[in-house]
Design a protein around this motif. Sequence first.
Motif, PDB file in Angstrom:
ATOM      1  N   ALA A  17       0.850  -1.184   0.000  1.00 33.20           N
ATOM      2  CA  ALA A  17       0.000   0.000   0.000  1.00 33.20           C
ATOM      3  C   ALA A  17       0.888   1.237   0.000  1.00 33.20           C
ATOM      4  N   VAL A  18       1.035   1.835  -1.190  1.00 34.43           N
ATOM      5  CA  VAL A  18       1.973   2.936  -1.317  1.00 34.43           C
ATOM      6  C   VAL A  18       1.551   4.146  -0.498  1.00 34.43           C
ATOM      7  N   SER A  19       0.243   4.241  -0.198  1.00 35.64           N
ATOM      8  CA  SER A  19      -0.219   5.404   0.543  1.00 35.64           C
ATOM      9  C   SER A  19      -0.244   5.171   2.048  1.00 35.64           C
ATOM     10  N   ALA A  20       0.066   3.956   2.500  1.00 35.30           N
ATOM     11  CA  ALA A  20       0.013   3.650   3.924  1.00 35.30           C
ATOM     12  C   ALA A  20       1.156   4.364   4.652  1.00 35.30           C
ATOM     13  N   PRO A  21       0.844   5.057   5.719  1.00 33.29           N
ATOM     14  CA  PRO A  21       1.887   5.788   6.443  1.00 33.29           C
ATOM     15  C   PRO A  21       2.755   4.834   7.241  1.00 33.29           C
ATOM     16  N   PRO A  22       3.990   5.237   7.535  1.00 35.18           N
ATOM     17  CA  PRO A  22       4.881   4.373   8.306  1.00 35.18           C
ATOM     18  C   PRO A  22       4.544   4.345   9.791  1.00 35.18           C
ATOM     19  N   ALA A  23       3.663   5.232  10.243  1.00 35.22           N
ATOM     20  CA  ALA A  23       3.341   5.313  11.661  1.00 35.22           C
ATOM     21  C   ALA A  23       2.557   4.080  12.110  1.00 35.22           C
ATOM     22  N   LYS A  24       2.348   3.964  13.428  1.00 35.11           N
ATOM     23  CA  LYS A  24       1.631   2.840  13.985  1.00 35.11           C
ATOM     24  C   LYS A  24       0.461   3.341  14.820  1.00 35.11           C
ATOM     25  N   GLY A  25      -0.452   2.417  15.133  1.00 40.06           N
ATOM     26  CA  GLY A  25      -1.563   2.741  16.004  1.00 40.06           C
ATOM     27  C   GLY A  25      -2.527   3.744  15.406  1.00 40.06           C
ATOM     28  N   TRP A  26      -3.020   4.663  16.233  1.00 43.71           N
ATOM     29  CA  TRP A  26      -4.017   5.631  15.804  1.00 43.71           C
ATOM     30  C   TRP A  26      -3.511   6.512  14.663  1.00 43.71           C
ATOM     31  N   ALA A  27      -2.201   6.664  14.556  1.00 40.14           N
ATOM     32  CA  ALA A  27      -1.639   7.500  13.493  1.00 40.14           C
ATOM     33  C   ALA A  27      -1.863   6.908  12.115  1.00 40.14           C
ATOM     34  N   THR A  28      -2.155   5.609  12.025  1.00 34.69           N
ATOM     35  CA  THR A  28      -2.390   4.983  10.719  1.00 34.69           C
ATOM     36  C   THR A  28      -3.796   5.231  10.210  1.00 34.69           C
ATOM     37  N   ASP A  30      -7.097   7.018   8.814  1.00 31.08           N
ATOM     38  CA  ASP A  30      -7.499   8.182   8.025  1.00 31.08           C
ATOM     39  C   ASP A  30      -8.621   8.870   8.806  1.00 31.08           C
ATOM     40  N   LYS A  31      -8.316   9.960   9.430  1.00 31.66           N
ATOM     41  CA  LYS A  31      -9.258  10.593  10.346  1.00 31.66           C
ATOM     42  C   LYS A  31     -10.519  11.062   9.639  1.00 31.66           C
ATOM     43  N   THR A  32     -10.395  11.558   8.405  1.00 37.25           N
ATOM     44  CA  THR A  32     -11.564  12.052   7.680  1.00 37.25           C
ATOM     45  C   THR A  32     -12.514  10.910   7.331  1.00 37.25           C
ATOM     46  N   VAL A  33     -11.966   9.869   6.715  1.00 39.13           N
ATOM     47  CA  VAL A  33     -12.803   8.732   6.316  1.00 39.13           C
ATOM     48  C   VAL A  33     -13.422   8.079   7.546  1.00 39.13           C
ATOM     49  N   PHE A  34     -12.628   7.889   8.570  1.00 46.17           N
ATOM     50  CA  PHE A  34     -13.115   7.252   9.794  1.00 46.17           C
ATOM     51  C   PHE A  34     -14.195   8.103  10.459  1.00 46.17           C
ATOM     52  N   LEU A 456     -10.092  -0.086   5.094  1.00 50.74           N
ATOM     53  CA  LEU A 456     -10.647   1.075   4.395  1.00 50.74           C
ATOM     54  C   LEU A 456     -10.475   2.361   5.185  1.00 50.74           C
ATOM     55  N   THR A 457     -10.370   2.262   6.494  1.00 47.38           N
ATOM     56  CA  THR A 457     -10.177   3.459   7.312  1.00 47.38           C
ATOM     57  C   THR A 457      -8.729   3.643   7.737  1.00 47.38           C
ATOM     58  N   SER A 458      -7.829   2.859   7.147  1.00 45.65           N
ATOM     59  CA  SER A 458      -6.395   2.973   7.471  1.00 45.65           C
ATOM     60  C   SER A 458      -5.563   3.207   6.212  1.00 45.65           C
ATOM     61  N   ARG A 459      -6.145   3.908   5.246  1.00 45.95           N
ATOM     62  CA  ARG A 459      -5.450   4.236   4.003  1.00 45.95           C
ATOM     63  C   ARG A 459      -4.975   2.986   3.257  1.00 45.95           C
ATOM     64  N   GLY A 460      -5.713   1.894   3.399  1.00 38.74           N
ATOM     65  CA  GLY A 460      -5.377   0.681   2.669  1.00 38.74           C
ATOM     66  C   GLY A 460      -4.326  -0.181   3.334  1.00 38.74           C
ATOM     67  N   ALA A 461      -4.040   0.015   4.597  1.00 40.02           N
ATOM     68  CA  ALA A 461      -3.019  -0.776   5.284  1.00 40.02           C
ATOM     69  C   ALA A 461      -3.365  -2.260   5.233  1.00 40.02           C
ATOM     70  N   LYS A 462      -2.376  -3.092   4.934  1.00 40.87           N
ATOM     71  CA  LYS A 462      -2.610  -4.532   4.836  1.00 40.87           C
ATOM     72  C   LYS A 462      -3.003  -5.121   6.181  1.00 40.87           C
ATOM     73  N   LEU A 468      -8.733  -0.845  16.091  1.00 47.55           N
ATOM     74  CA  LEU A 468      -9.651  -0.293  15.101  1.00 47.55           C
ATOM     75  C   LEU A 468     -10.553  -1.399  14.544  1.00 47.55           C
ATOM     76  N   VAL A 469      -9.969  -2.560  14.257  1.00 43.27           N
ATOM     77  CA  VAL A 469     -10.752  -3.697  13.766  1.00 43.27           C
ATOM     78  C   VAL A 469     -11.790  -4.117  14.804  1.00 43.27           C
ATOM     79  N   ILE A 470     -11.384  -4.150  16.062  1.00 48.29           N
ATOM     80  CA  ILE A 470     -12.309  -4.535  17.134  1.00 48.29           C
ATOM     81  C   ILE A 470     -13.452  -3.525  17.249  1.00 48.29           C
ATOM     82  N   MET A 471     -13.128  -2.238  17.105  1.00 52.71           N
ATOM     83  CA  MET A 471     -14.168  -1.216  17.161  1.00 52.71           C
ATOM     84  C   MET A 471     -15.208  -1.433  16.070  1.00 52.71           C
ATOM     85  N   TRP A 472     -14.744  -1.771  14.850  1.00 57.10           N
ATOM     86  CA  TRP A 472     -15.664  -2.016  13.753  1.00 57.10           C
ATOM     87  C   TRP A 472     -16.506  -3.265  14.008  1.00 57.10           C
TER      88      TRP A 472
END
Length: 562
Positions: A17-28, A30-34, A456-462, A468-472
């Motif tokens: 996922a070229v658009s996935a950020p290198p950060a971890k946790g909540w930083a991954t 996408d605040k707008t989509v989420f 879908l709410t993590s910019r396509g992170a694999k 986040l998954v548990i919340m969904w």
Amino acid sequence: MSNEPSGESAQSRLGDAVSAPPAKGWATVDKTVFGVSVGIIVVLCLLGVFATEWFEATAAAALSWITTTFGWLFVLGATGFVVFSLVLAFGRYGSIPLSKEGEEAEYSTLSWIAMMFSAGMGIGLMFFGVYEPVTHLASPPPFAEVDAGSEAAAQTAMAYTFFHWGLHPWAIYAVVGLALAYSTYRMGRGNLMSAPFHSLFGRERIEDKGWGKPIDILAIICTKFGSATSMGLGALQIAAGLALLRTGQFEDDPGAAMPILIICVLTVGVIISAASGVSRGIKWLSNTNMVLAFVLLVFVFVVGPTVFILDLLPSSIGAYFSSFVDMSFNSGVFGGHDWLASWTIFYWAWWISWTPFVGTFIAKISRGRTIREFVLGVMLVPTAVSVVWFTIFGGAGINLQLGGVDIAGTGSEAAGFFAALQQYPFFFGAALVVMVLTAVFFVSGADAGSLVLGTLTSRGAKDPWIPLVIMWAILTGAVAAMLLFVGGLGALQTFTILAASPFVLIIIGLCVALYVDLRRDPLRQRRAGPVRGAVTVPSNVPFAETGQIPITEEPPAGRDKP
């Protein structure tokens, strides 16, 4: 010109996922989509709980308008997806892999099929396995011109059941899954519903300017209500089985309390499974269900009307194919529109509402397979299993209905499966297996759906952030409970169609975007004839330096040339 990476660096990143950020946790995340998607879902849930009558009336009015005005779009769209999928599989694009060259499939074929099938329609098979064929037998489609309860009605019942669970729904899944798998593993884009649209609008517009966010938000809302519908159906069926085993009788109006309690209990299982990931939780649950489903099939086939089932199989397949074109293009313009809205259009909308989830999930587990293998695997294998499933269980129900046992009129819709099993030996054990199967389908389907929503709410992170998954997963259970509270099965059907209606346009756009990408792929088989246009691969294609045969035609008019 789009700004996608090219050359060696892109090739080395192909499939990531070229658009996935290198950060971890909540930083991954996408605040707008989420934020927008969760906000819309929460508002709808609150309206359903605190303004129930208004909410139900408004939804019913919207449903009537959509089915009356756009029923034709669902009919033509579903059939068009069948044609498009088969053309890709058997045409010059069939040998293109959904990966870098030489990369092997990530999962074995058996596990791949098991996960795909379990996520695709597991609960529906349990809920409608007996109920749909016997219902069509007792109340045939008004345009079928057959007498209720007749042998001709039985043929029509099986033909329409195969139609609703065969090539059409899996073609809908196939086109979405194929577009996502190609975009992610072949083109190296992010694993998002909006990513394939890079080919039409460019990466800068889709990602940097945010044009793709509304697509991803719509996909999330669509997925949420589609998966909630399946969870609601599963809860209704388990509740019907528990009531029968507890009281010995079917409940005509079981109410929402028990199904909602079942949803709460099983959501805990979803959370546990989601935390373990695809390779452990979903894979193990799917393989377990394959074994249990096979045992139940063999049991009913042996103790049920074996010869009748064997005779019914070729007859039903023949009825399905002989009526395939008529069923595929029937929009009810000369009568029967209400029946189509309750059955065919509901099914097409249900499958469409599941495509962001199932399509993304199938793409996630299909890395390394060719387009031909993908399409044939996604369309033909599950269709064959559905044919066997409905022939055995639906055939058993039809045999009982024709013999005087009123399966169609027994209790609620969820009771049909148990009403048929009640006529055979070892009912208690068989009923337990049905409830366990439904529960595991519930958990595995909701687990896969939550994983996709996390993606879908993590910019396509694999591998999205587990909390986040548990919340969904929790929110999916809440939506299913709300729909059951609002109006039971009717509310599940209503909101499925409402959520899926705009998404049919997104799927059509995905087909166009995929075709544009495939025309540029260097591995497509060239047709015999004169070569026209440029003979170079566009520089923005990440596999441009693979050493394969280059493209022999220019990009479509209106697009930037390399």
